[in-house]
Design a protein around this motif. Structure first.
Motif, PDB file in Angstrom:
ATOM      1  N   LEU A 177      33.338  12.713  59.456  1.00 40.42           N
ATOM      2  CA  LEU A 177      33.011  11.619  60.359  1.00 40.42           C
ATOM      3  C   LEU A 177      33.682  10.316  59.937  1.00 40.42           C
ATOM      4  CD1 LEU A 177      29.153  12.130  60.831  1.00 40.42           C
ATOM      5  CD2 LEU A 177      30.978  12.932  62.314  1.00 40.42           C
ATOM      6  N   MET A 178      33.777  10.098  58.629  1.00 41.31           N
ATOM      7  CA  MET A 178      34.175   8.799  58.113  1.00 41.31           C
ATOM      8  C   MET A 178      35.672   8.646  57.889  1.00 41.31           C
ATOM      9  SD  MET A 178      30.991   8.565  55.394  1.00 41.31           S
ATOM     10  CE  MET A 178      31.455   7.001  54.660  1.00 41.31           C
ATOM     11  N   LEU A 179      36.358   9.745  57.560  1.00 43.69           N
ATOM     12  CA  LEU A 179      37.753   9.640  57.130  1.00 43.69           C
ATOM     13  C   LEU A 179      38.699  10.278  58.137  1.00 43.69           C
ATOM     14  CD1 LEU A 179      37.307  10.612  53.371  1.00 43.69           C
ATOM     15  CD2 LEU A 179      37.329   8.328  54.379  1.00 43.69           C
ATOM     16  N   PRO A 180      39.931   9.759  58.212  1.00 45.86           N
ATOM     17  CA  PRO A 180      40.933  10.381  59.091  1.00 45.86           C
ATOM     18  C   PRO A 180      41.506  11.630  58.431  1.00 45.86           C
ATOM     19  CG  PRO A 180      41.922   8.540  57.935  1.00 45.86           C
ATOM     20  CD  PRO A 180      40.465   8.553  57.534  1.00 45.86           C
ATOM     21  N   SER A 181      41.998  12.547  59.260  1.00 45.07           N
ATOM     22  CA  SER A 181      42.670  13.731  58.734  1.00 45.07           C
ATOM     23  C   SER A 181      44.053  13.311  58.222  1.00 45.07           C
ATOM     24  CB  SER A 181      42.819  14.781  59.843  1.00 45.07           C
ATOM     25  OG  SER A 181      43.413  15.942  59.381  1.00 45.07           O
ATOM     26  N   PRO A 182      44.537  13.834  57.067  1.00 43.79           N
ATOM     27  CA  PRO A 182      43.963  14.899  56.225  1.00 43.79           C
ATOM     28  C   PRO A 182      43.042  14.391  55.114  1.00 43.79           C
ATOM     29  CG  PRO A 182      46.155  14.402  55.445  1.00 43.79           C
ATOM     30  CD  PRO A 182      45.916  13.476  56.627  1.00 43.79           C
ATOM     31  N   TRP A 183      42.790  13.075  55.081  1.00 40.95           N
ATOM     32  CA  TRP A 183      41.949  12.535  54.021  1.00 40.95           C
ATOM     33  C   TRP A 183      40.513  13.042  54.119  1.00 40.95           C
ATOM     34  CZ3 TRP A 183      44.056  10.463  49.927  1.00 40.95           C
ATOM     35  CH2 TRP A 183      45.313   9.887  50.030  1.00 40.95           C
ATOM     36  N   SER A 184      40.118  13.473  55.315  1.00 35.41           N
ATOM     37  CA  SER A 184      38.764  14.003  55.454  1.00 35.41           C
ATOM     38  C   SER A 184      38.575  15.255  54.590  1.00 35.41           C
ATOM     39  CB  SER A 184      38.475  14.325  56.917  1.00 35.41           C
ATOM     40  OG  SER A 184      39.424  15.242  57.427  1.00 35.41           O
ATOM     41  N   TYR A 185      39.628  16.072  54.456  1.00 35.41           N
ATOM     42  CA  TYR A 185      39.518  17.267  53.618  1.00 35.41           C
ATOM     43  C   TYR A 185      39.430  16.890  52.137  1.00 35.41           C
ATOM     44  CZ  TYR A 185      41.083  19.290  57.977  1.00 35.41           C
ATOM     45  OH  TYR A 185      41.200  19.635  59.303  1.00 35.41           O
ATOM     46  N   VAL A 186      40.174  15.844  51.770  1.00 37.62           N
ATOM     47  CA  VAL A 186      40.075  15.342  50.391  1.00 37.62           C
ATOM     48  C   VAL A 186      38.656  14.837  50.137  1.00 37.62           C
ATOM     49  CG1 VAL A 186      40.944  13.648  48.735  1.00 37.62           C
ATOM     50  CG2 VAL A 186      42.524  14.750  50.341  1.00 37.62           C
ATOM     51  N   GLY A 187      38.104  14.118  51.109  1.00 36.54           N
ATOM     52  CA  GLY A 187      36.736  13.628  50.961  1.00 36.54           C
ATOM     53  C   GLY A 187      35.725  14.759  50.885  1.00 36.54           C
ATOM     54  N   ALA A 188      35.959  15.843  51.649  1.00 36.59           N
ATOM     55  CA  ALA A 188      35.041  16.982  51.602  1.00 36.59           C
ATOM     56  C   ALA A 188      35.056  17.641  50.230  1.00 36.59           C
ATOM     57  CB  ALA A 188      35.423  17.989  52.688  1.00 36.59           C
ATOM     58  N   VAL A 189      36.251  17.790  49.663  1.00 35.82           N
ATOM     59  CA  VAL A 189      36.357  18.378  48.325  1.00 35.82           C
ATOM     60  C   VAL A 189      35.691  17.459  47.297  1.00 35.82           C
ATOM     61  CG1 VAL A 189      37.955  19.083  46.504  1.00 35.82           C
ATOM     62  CG2 VAL A 189      38.425  19.694  48.886  1.00 35.82           C
ATOM     63  N   ALA A 190      35.876  16.151  47.441  1.00 38.45           N
ATOM     64  CA  ALA A 190      35.236  15.206  46.523  1.00 38.45           C
ATOM     65  C   ALA A 190      33.720  15.283  46.638  1.00 38.45           C
ATOM     66  CB  ALA A 190      35.722  13.784  46.823  1.00 38.45           C
ATOM     67  N   THR A 191      33.223  15.510  47.847  1.00 37.89           N
ATOM     68  CA  THR A 191      31.778  15.653  48.034  1.00 37.89           C
ATOM     69  C   THR A 191      31.262  16.907  47.335  1.00 37.89           C
ATOM     70  OG1 THR A 191      31.965  14.533  50.175  1.00 37.89           O
ATOM     71  CG2 THR A 191      29.954  15.775  49.758  1.00 37.89           C
ATOM     72  N   VAL A 192      32.017  18.003  47.455  1.00 38.52           N
ATOM     73  CA  VAL A 192      31.641  19.233  46.744  1.00 38.52           C
ATOM     74  C   VAL A 192      31.637  18.987  45.246  1.00 38.52           C
ATOM     75  CG1 VAL A 192      32.338  21.606  46.236  1.00 38.52           C
ATOM     76  CG2 VAL A 192      32.460  20.753  48.575  1.00 38.52           C
ATOM     77  N   LEU A 193      32.649  18.273  44.759  1.00 38.70           N
ATOM     78  CA  LEU A 193      32.732  17.969  43.328  1.00 38.70           C
ATOM     79  C   LEU A 193      31.527  17.150  42.877  1.00 38.70           C
ATOM     80  CD1 LEU A 193      34.440  18.149  40.737  1.00 38.70           C
ATOM     81  CD2 LEU A 193      35.594  16.043  41.465  1.00 38.70           C
ATOM     82  N   SER A 194      31.081  16.229  43.742  1.00 38.81           N
ATOM     83  CA  SER A 194      29.932  15.406  43.374  1.00 38.81           C
ATOM     84  C   SER A 194      28.657  16.253  43.292  1.00 38.81           C
ATOM     85  CB  SER A 194      29.749  14.265  44.389  1.00 38.81           C
ATOM     86  OG  SER A 194      29.333  14.762  45.645  1.00 38.81           O
ATOM     87  N   THR A 195      28.536  17.274  44.144  1.00 40.23           N
ATOM     88  CA  THR A 195      27.358  18.144  44.059  1.00 40.23           C
ATOM     89  C   THR A 195      27.365  18.948  42.759  1.00 40.23           C
ATOM     90  OG1 THR A 195      28.422  19.979  45.235  1.00 40.23           O
ATOM     91  CG2 THR A 195      27.301  18.324  46.565  1.00 40.23           C
ATOM     92  N   PHE A 196      28.565  19.396  42.321  1.00 41.47           N
ATOM     93  CA  PHE A 196      28.658  20.122  41.052  1.00 41.47           C
ATOM     94  C   PHE A 196      28.314  19.205  39.889  1.00 41.47           C
ATOM     95  CE2 PHE A 196      30.291  23.448  43.469  1.00 41.47           C
ATOM     96  CZ  PHE A 196      30.593  24.550  42.688  1.00 41.47           C
ATOM     97  N   ALA A 197      28.782  17.944  39.973  1.00 40.21           N
ATOM     98  CA  ALA A 197      28.477  16.997  38.901  1.00 40.21           C
ATOM     99  C   ALA A 197      26.979  16.694  38.867  1.00 40.21           C
ATOM    100  CB  ALA A 197      29.281  15.714  39.108  1.00 40.21           C
ATOM    101  N   ALA A 198      26.358  16.555  40.029  1.00 40.33           N
ATOM    102  CA  ALA A 198      24.937  16.241  40.083  1.00 40.33           C
ATOM    103  C   ALA A 198      24.088  17.373  39.505  1.00 40.33           C
ATOM    104  CB  ALA A 198      24.521  15.961  41.533  1.00 40.33           C
ATOM    105  N   ARG A 199      24.526  18.608  39.684  1.00 41.75           N
ATOM    106  CA  ARG A 199      23.753  19.750  39.219  1.00 41.75           C
ATOM    107  C   ARG A 199      24.131  20.185  37.800  1.00 41.75           C
ATOM    108  NH1 ARG A 199      24.615  23.206  44.822  1.00 41.75           N
ATOM    109  NH2 ARG A 199      23.455  21.788  46.185  1.00 41.75           N
ATOM    110  N   GLY A 200      25.133  19.529  37.228  1.00 39.06           N
ATOM    111  CA  GLY A 200      25.535  19.866  35.875  1.00 39.06           C
ATOM    112  C   GLY A 200      26.322  21.162  35.780  1.00 39.06           C
TER     113      GLY A 200
END
Length: 365
Positions: free
Chosen positions: A104-127
């Motif tokens: 919703l927030m980022l233009p393509s192809p940066w939206s895919y980069v943002g999606a991967v960063a979001t996944v990375l943040s979930t892994f970091a949050a869960r250790g």
């Protein structure tokens, strides 16, 4: 932004807030006070995530799709999510509201980069980043999120293309309607006024031609209003195609001074509205061409009902023309488009000095 896009955007914002609320409900109070409810720090982060998203994302929809500042806002929300889940794992559910945000927030192809960063943040949050198999899990999760994003992007592009095609088809339909109503009507009015001019100083003949021109103008105005209101052609209102064709032919004979007959063969049966409209428009086009170009002395219209199709033939004994010649006219091209819209075909047989035969065939099943 159209209505459907606005509704989807609102739905994803509501999903984000619903996930935050669900996290509060599920919270076990880990790292909080003894009461078993989230502590001040947890509540503060939840409030900050909600406020940040509401103020910088939901209320600024005009900025969605811009890399700057939306990338910064997404980074802040992800950082707050990491802090929140680190305090209380009950807020893992927020990830379901967070995952759509990059698209919703980022233009393509940066939206895919943002999606991967979001996944990375979930892994970091869960250790999970310290896990030896984290690389493969991260790659799999990122691939899934990107694949979903590609699919959504494809569906969005197809939807945009369909809207474009729909607009072009509607423009073509309006062009046909304008030709079949305004253009034909104005042409008839001009013909009557020219005849009135030639009849001068015979006052009776002039008055007759002017009266016919006024009648054509009134009919054309009514037809234009019906087209604007997306209603069926006037002659078809409350009548079948046989009566409508007879009415059109009688009116044309009265204004052109040329005899036009209508005959029906086979057993009449109910026809879909669009088929009736196509038949009527084809007859009007044939009559209009006969009046403007053919200098015909007689026109015959035949409506034939057969087992597997209905046909309309319009024949005139006029000057004829070469239907394969360049610039044969918009009317025939428009009629072929209209016929194709109901699965039918339009053929024209003509030659200089041999009259014209127009045949419209429409399958009935």
């Amino acid at each position: 932004m159209n209505v459907w896009e606005a509704r989807w955007l609102r739905a994803f914002h509501l999903l984000y807030y619903a996930c935050l609320a669900l996290g509060l409900v599920l919270s076990s109070g880990e790292g909080t006070g003894e009461s078993g409810v989230p502590g001040p720090l947890t509540l503060g982060i939840v409030a900050l995530m909600a406020g940040w998203h509401g103020f910088f994302v939901a209320r600024r929809s005009r900025l969605l799709g811009r890399l700057n500042p939306m990338a910064f806002h997404l980074a802040v929300v992800c950082a707050l999510y990491i802090a929140l889940v680190s305090l209380d794992r009950s807020f893992d559910v927020v990830v379901f509201g967070l995952m759509p945000q990059p698209y919703l927030m980022l233009p393509s192809p940066w939206s895919y980069v943002g999606a991967v960063a979001t996944v990375l943040s979930t892994f970091a949050a869960r250790g999970y980043l310290d896990d030896p198999g984290a690389v493969w899990r991260l790659a799999g999760s990122s691939g899934l999120v990107v694949a979903i994003g590609l699919f959504v992007d494809y569906v969005s592009r197809q939807s945009a293309q369909n809207r474009t095609v729909g607009v072009l088809e509607e423009r073509a339909r309006l062009a046909r309607e304008i030709h079949d109503t305004l253009a034909q009507g104005l042409s008839g009015i001009i013909t009557q006024l020219e005849a009135a001019e030639q009849a001068m100083p015979d006052l009776g003949a002039v008055q007759k031609r002017i009266a016919l021109a006024k009648e054509l103008a009134r009919d054309n105005l009514r037809e234009a209003r019906r087209s604007v209101d997306a209603l069926r052609p006037g002659p078809l209102s409350g009548a079948g195609p046989e009566a409508a064709l007879a009415e059109v032919a009688a009116r044309w004979s009265r204004t052109s001074g040329v005899a036009a007959t209508v005959s029906v063969e086979g057993t009449p049966r109910p026809l879909p509205g669009e088929v009736q409209t196509t038949l009527l428009r084809a007859a009007q086009e044939g009559l209009s061409n006969a009046a403007r170009h053919a200098r015909a002395g007689r026109v015959a219209i035949t409506l034939t009902y057969m087992d597997d199709e209905v046909t309309l033939d319009v024949f005139d004994d006029g000057a004829g023309f070469d239907p394969d010649a360049p610039g044969a006219g918009y009317g025939l091209a428009a009629m072929r488009e209209r016929a194709g819209g109901v699965g039918g075909t339009l053929t024209v047989e003509s030659a200089p000095g041999e009259g014209t035969a127009l045949c419209l065939r429409i399958p009935s099943n």
